[in-house]
Design a protein around this motif. Structure first.
Motif, PDB file in Angstrom:
ATOM      1  N   LYS A 102      28.377 -43.370  -9.413  1.00  0.00           N
ATOM      2  CA  LYS A 102      29.396 -42.921 -10.368  1.00  0.00           C
ATOM      3  C   LYS A 102      30.778 -43.031  -9.718  1.00  0.00           C
ATOM      4  O   LYS A 102      30.899 -43.454  -8.564  1.00  0.00           O
ATOM      5  N   ASN A 103      31.778 -42.557 -10.436  1.00  0.00           N
ATOM      6  CA  ASN A 103      33.111 -42.493  -9.853  1.00  0.00           C
ATOM      7  C   ASN A 103      33.331 -41.093  -9.307  1.00  0.00           C
ATOM      8  O   ASN A 103      33.338 -40.108 -10.052  1.00  0.00           O
ATOM      9  N   VAL A 104      33.515 -41.018  -7.996  1.00  0.00           N
ATOM     10  CA  VAL A 104      33.570 -39.701  -7.351  1.00  0.00           C
ATOM     11  C   VAL A 104      34.749 -38.855  -7.849  1.00  0.00           C
ATOM     12  O   VAL A 104      34.684 -37.632  -7.895  1.00  0.00           O
ATOM     13  N   LYS A 105      35.809 -39.516  -8.293  1.00  0.00           N
ATOM     14  CA  LYS A 105      36.997 -38.775  -8.764  1.00  0.00           C
ATOM     15  C   LYS A 105      36.666 -37.919  -9.985  1.00  0.00           C
ATOM     16  O   LYS A 105      37.226 -36.842 -10.166  1.00  0.00           O
ATOM     17  N   ASP A 106      35.712 -38.409 -10.794  1.00  0.00           N
ATOM     18  CA  ASP A 106      35.313 -37.630 -11.972  1.00  0.00           C
ATOM     19  C   ASP A 106      34.682 -36.305 -11.570  1.00  0.00           C
ATOM     20  O   ASP A 106      34.890 -35.285 -12.216  1.00  0.00           O
ATOM     21  N   VAL A 111      34.684 -30.239 -10.423  1.00  0.00           N
ATOM     22  CA  VAL A 111      34.155 -29.218  -9.513  1.00  0.00           C
ATOM     23  C   VAL A 111      35.243 -28.357  -8.872  1.00  0.00           C
ATOM     24  O   VAL A 111      35.094 -27.152  -8.761  1.00  0.00           O
ATOM     25  N   TYR A 112      36.334 -28.976  -8.469  1.00  0.00           N
ATOM     26  CA  TYR A 112      37.302 -28.245  -7.663  1.00  0.00           C
ATOM     27  C   TYR A 112      38.528 -27.820  -8.464  1.00  0.00           C
ATOM     28  O   TYR A 112      39.043 -28.596  -9.279  1.00  0.00           O
ATOM     29  N   ILE A 118      41.132 -32.293  -1.940  1.00  0.00           N
ATOM     30  CA  ILE A 118      39.876 -32.930  -1.531  1.00  0.00           C
ATOM     31  C   ILE A 118      40.142 -34.362  -1.071  1.00  0.00           C
ATOM     32  O   ILE A 118      40.708 -35.171  -1.807  1.00  0.00           O
ATOM     33  N   GLU A 119      39.734 -34.599   0.149  1.00  0.00           N
ATOM     34  CA  GLU A 119      39.879 -35.947   0.689  1.00  0.00           C
ATOM     35  C   GLU A 119      38.477 -36.491   0.955  1.00  0.00           C
ATOM     36  O   GLU A 119      37.793 -36.029   1.875  1.00  0.00           O
TER      37      GLU A 119
END
Lengths: 263, 399
Positions: A102-106, A111-112, A118-119
Motif C-alpha cells: 500500500k502507500n504508507v502515507k495513507d 494513525v498518527y 513520522i519519518e
C-alpha cells in the motif's frame, strides 16, 4: 577454539517485536552454556553493560523501516565479523512489510495525530537488502533450538543443520496426519521451510508459513489447490500475506490472486 | 504375486497343518491379540487418530477402527464411521510399517570428549518384539522390498535387521480396496501370499462374522495353538475367495507394467516431466508416505560446550534440494529433474538395482500428495495415452 578468548556476541534490534531476541533468553537450560562460551557484549534486553565492538557474532533482529535504521545497519555490519539475521522481520521484512503493498502515507495520516513527526520509509525490507548477511535464521519467532544450533556450529566451525526443505517432511517424520489431505484444511506446509517442528499441523491447524518459503516453492500449484478446497482469492492473499508477506515467492503468489478478489 | 517380487520365504512352510485354512470367529480375535501380547510382543495395528487410520499400539480390540471406512482419491482422504461390526473395512492410511522397521529419526551414536580424544558411545540396540496386526498384502510386499534394500546386499542395516527378525505378522487380506489402490496390476495384492505368520480374511454376513485364517509359519502355528479355532469348511473358504476375487476387480486404479522400465529409459526428455513439475510441490510427502522409499540423511550435531557430539539418521527425500547436494551445489535443482528421478527410480532403475519394482501399488503417493499427482496417470501420460491431468477431487465435491 579451545583456549582462545571468548567470541563476542552482540544482539541488535531494528523494526521488530523483540520476540526473536527474547528466544535467546528463553534458551533457559542452554543459556548458561551460551554465556560460558561467548561473551554477551551487547544485548540491551538482557543487560545494560555494553562492551564496545568489533563483535565476532552479531544477531540482527528486525527489518529496515526508517532512514535512520538504513544507516545504522551499515554500522552494525562494519562492527561485525559474522552477521546472522534472526526472524521473519530481519529475513523478509516481517508483518510490517504489509505496508509494502500500500502507500504508507495513507496509514500515517490515519494513525498518527501529527503525521509530520513520522519519518519512515515506504517499504519495510529485510537486512539482506542493505548489507551482506552471513546466515539467515528464519521464523516468527525463530526456534530457540535452531539458534543454539547456529551458535554451536559457529563455535565449532561447522555447517549448521538448518534444513531448507518443506514442513511436510517434518510432519511425516513425526507421523502427523496431513491436515490438508485428511481434513481439507488449507496449509502452507508444502511451500514453507521447516524449523518449527511442524507445530501447527500437529495441533490440527494448517501451517501459517512462519518460516517463509522453502527452497523451490511451488506457490502457484498450492494456490490452485487452495481454490479447489474452496478458499477464496481474498483468503489466499491473506494466507500468503503474513509474517513473510514480502518474501519473493509469497509476495508473487498473493499478488497473483489480488486482481481476482471480488469487491 | 509377480515373479520378480518373489523372495525367499522367511520361514519354511513344511508342516501340512500350516498349509490348511481355519476359521477364527470374530469374537475370538481378542484372544489372538492377547496371545500375541502374552508372548511378549508389542502389538501394533490400525487405530483412529486425527481423522485417519494410523498404526499404533493396540491394547485391546477397542483400539481397532471397528465400523470405520475410508474414502480415498488423489490428494484426498476422508474417514467415515459408517457403523457395522467390521474390523478391517478400510485400506491403508498415511503411515506404513516402515516407521517401526526404519525409524524416521534415529541416533546412530554419540560421542564425548575426553582430554584430546573422543569416546564414541554406540547406541544400545533395544530390540522390541513387534506383532504387526493388519498388514495388507501390498505392505508385506513393501517389507520384502525393504528387506532386500537393507539386508540383501553386502552391507546390512543392523537397526532394520534387529527389528525385522523379531516381528510377527498378522496379514489381513483386502476386502475393500480404495480409490487410489492398484496392487492388482502390480501383482502385489489384494491377497497376502507370502511373508506372513498368520493371514486373515474377514467375512461379515448377516448372521456370521468370522475370519478365514491361514498359517504362514511355525511361529504362526504356535500362536494359533493358543487360541480357539476350527477347521475351515469348503463353503466358508469359497465365500472368502469370492470376496477377494471381487476385491481384485474393485481397484480404483491400475498401472500398465508392459515394458515400463524401457519406456521410462527412453523418455528422459518427455515434455510431461515439465508439465508434472508445474504441479509438483517438491514437498516430499509422496516419498515419506511410500512404504518402500528408504533414503536418509545423516546429521552431525555438537553441543555448545563442544564436549558432546551426536550423529542422527533421518528420513530424507529425493524431492529436497539438499538431497543431491555435492561440492558446488545440488545436482537436481529443478523440480522436473527431481520428479523424474523419483518416478524413474521407483519404476525402472529400482528394477536394475534390486531386481524388482519399487512400487507396490498401495496408492499412498497419490492420496497423500497435497495436489493429487497420480503416478498411474503420469505413466499413462508418458505412454502418450492421456494428455490432460485430472484435477483432484475437490473438498467441495466431497462434502
Amino acid at each position: 577454539m579451545g583456549s582462545r578468548v571468548k567470541p563476542k556476541l552482540a544482539v541488535w534490534k531494528f523494526a521488530s517485536c523483540d520476540g526473536c531476541q527474547l528466544s535467546l533468553l528463553d534458551c533457559e537450560d542452554e543459556l548458561l552454556a551460551v554465556a560460558g562460551k561467548v561473551e554477551i557484549a551487547n544485548f540491551p534486553e538482557a543487560s545494560r553493560a555494553v562492551v564496545s565492538g568489533p563483535y565476532d557474532i552479531s544477531l540482527v533482529e528486525g527489518s529496515i523501516t526508517t532512514p535512520h535504521d538504513a544507516e545504522r545497519i551499515h554500522q552494525v555490519r562494519r562492527a561485525s565479523k559474522f552477521l546472522i539475521t534472526i526472524g521473519a522481520c530481519a529475513t523478509a521484512g516481517g508483518i510490517q512489510a504489509l505496508r509494502n503493498f500500500k502507500n504508507v502515507k495513507d496509514f500515517i495520516s490515519i494513525v498518527y495525530a501529527t503525521p509530520r513527526y513520522i519519518e519512515t520509509l515506504n517499504k519495510s525490507t529485510p537486512i539482506a537488502d542493505h548489507v551482506f548477511v552471513d546466515f539467515e535464521l528464519r521464523g516468527c519467532p525463530i526456534n530457540k533450538y535452531q539458534l543454539v544450533e547456529v551458535i554451536s556450529a559457529y563455535l565449532m566451525g561447522r555447517k549448521p543443520n538448518v534444513p531448507t526443505h518443506s514442513v511436510c517432511t517434518e510432519c511425516k517424520r513425526r507421523q502427523v496426519v496431513c491436515v490438508m489431505v485428511a481434513h481439507g484444511t488449507p496449509c502452507l506446509g508444502p511451500v514453507t521451510q521447516v524449523g518449527c517442528g511442524a507445530l501447527c499441523p500437529s495441533y490440527h491447524r494448517g501451517c501459517y508459513g512462519c518460516f517463509g518459503p522453502k527452497e523451490t516453492p511451488n506457490t502457484t500449484s498450492l494456490g490452485k489447490r487452495w481454490l479447489e478446497l474452496g478458499v477464496s482469492h481474498e483468503d489466499i492473499v491473506r494466507g500468503f500475506r503474513n509474517f513473510n508477506a514480502y518474501s519473493e515467492a509469497f509476495r508473487r503468489e498473493s499478488e497473483a490472486h489480488e486482481p481476482h478478489i471480488r469487491e | 504375486m509377480s515373479k520378480q517380487l518373489s523372495l525367499k520365504m522367511p520361514k519354511a512352510r513344511t508342516e501340512r497343518a500350516e498349509e490348511s485354512k481355519f476359521i477364527l470367529e470374530a469374537s475370538h480375535l481378542g484372544q489372538l491379540l492377547s496371545a500375541l501380547i502374552g508372548k511378549g510382543y508389542r502389538a501394533i495395528g490400525p487405530t483412529v487418530r486425527d481423522g485417519a487410520i494410523v498404526y499404533d499400539e493396540l491394547h485391546s480390540l477397542r483400539d481397532l477402527p471397528v465400523g470405520y471406512t475410508d474414502e480415498q482419491a488423489p490428494g484426498c482422504y476422508r474417514l467415515e464411521k459408517g457403523g457395522g461390526r467390521a474390523f478391517f473395512n478400510y485400506t491403508v492410511g498415511p503411515q506404513s510399517w516402515k516407521k517401526f522397521l526404519h525409524p524416521p529419526s534415529l541416533r546412530l551414536w554419540k560421542a564425548d570428549r575426553e582430554d584430546h580424544r573422543f569416546q564414541v558411545v554406540q547406541e544400545i540396540e533395544q530390540t522390541t518384539k513387534f506383532a504387526f496386526l493388519g498388514v495388507r498384502s501390498c505392505e508385506l510386499q513393501a517389507i520384502l522390498i525393504q528387506d532386500k534394500v537393507f539386508m540383501g546386499g553386502q552391507f546390512v542395516d543392523p537397526v532394520y535387521q534387529a527389528c525385522r527378525d523379531n516381528i510377527f505378522v498378522v496379514a489381513v487380506n483386502c476386502t475393500k480396496p480404495g480409490g487410489t489402490c492398484f496392487c492388482q496390476s502390480m501383482g502385489t495384492g489384494p491377497k497376502a501370499t507370502v511373508g506372513f505368520d498368520l493371514a486373515l480374511t474377514e467375512v461379515l454376513e448377516a448372521k456370521a462374522h468370522y475370519f478365514v485364517l491361514e498359517v504362514g509359519s511355525k511361529k504362526g502355528a504356535e500362536v494359533l495353538a493358543e487360541i480357539p479355532y476350527r477347521q475351515a469348511d469348503k463353503k466358508r473358504i469359497q465365500t472368502a475367495n469370492r470376496i477377494l476375487a471381487r476385491s481384485a476387480k474393485r481397484m480404483g486404479r491400475a498401472m500398465d507394467q508392459t515394458n515400463l522400465k524401457e519406456l521410462l529409459y527412453k523418455n528422459y526428455e518427455h515434455p510431461r516431466w515439465k508439465e508434472v513439475a508445474s504441479r509438483c510441490l517438491s514437498c516430499a510427502n509422496c516419498t515419506m508416505a511410500c512404504p518402500t522409499c528408504f533414503c536418509t540423511t545423516v546429521e552431525d550435531l555438537t553441543d555448545l560446550t563442544g564436549q558432546h557430539a551426536e550423529r542422527w539418521r533421518k528420513w530424507d527425500s529425493c524431492f529436497a534440494m539438499d538431497f543431491s547436494y555435492i561440492y558446488g551445489g545440488s545436482v537436481r535443482r529443478s523440480v522436473k529433474s527431481r520428479y523424474r528421478q523419483w518416478m524413474t527410480h521407483k519404476l525402472a532403475t529400482w528394477v536394475d538395482q534390486f531386481g524388482m519394482s519399487g512400487c507396490v501399488g498401495c496408492g499412498r503417493c497419490i492420496t497423500w500428495c497435497p495436489v493429487g499427482i497420480d503416478i498411474t496417470e503420469e505413466v499413462r501420460a508418458i505412454r502418450g495415452q492421456t494428455s490432460k491431468p485430472k484435477s483432484p477431487k475437490s473438498y467441495k465435491e466431497k462434502n
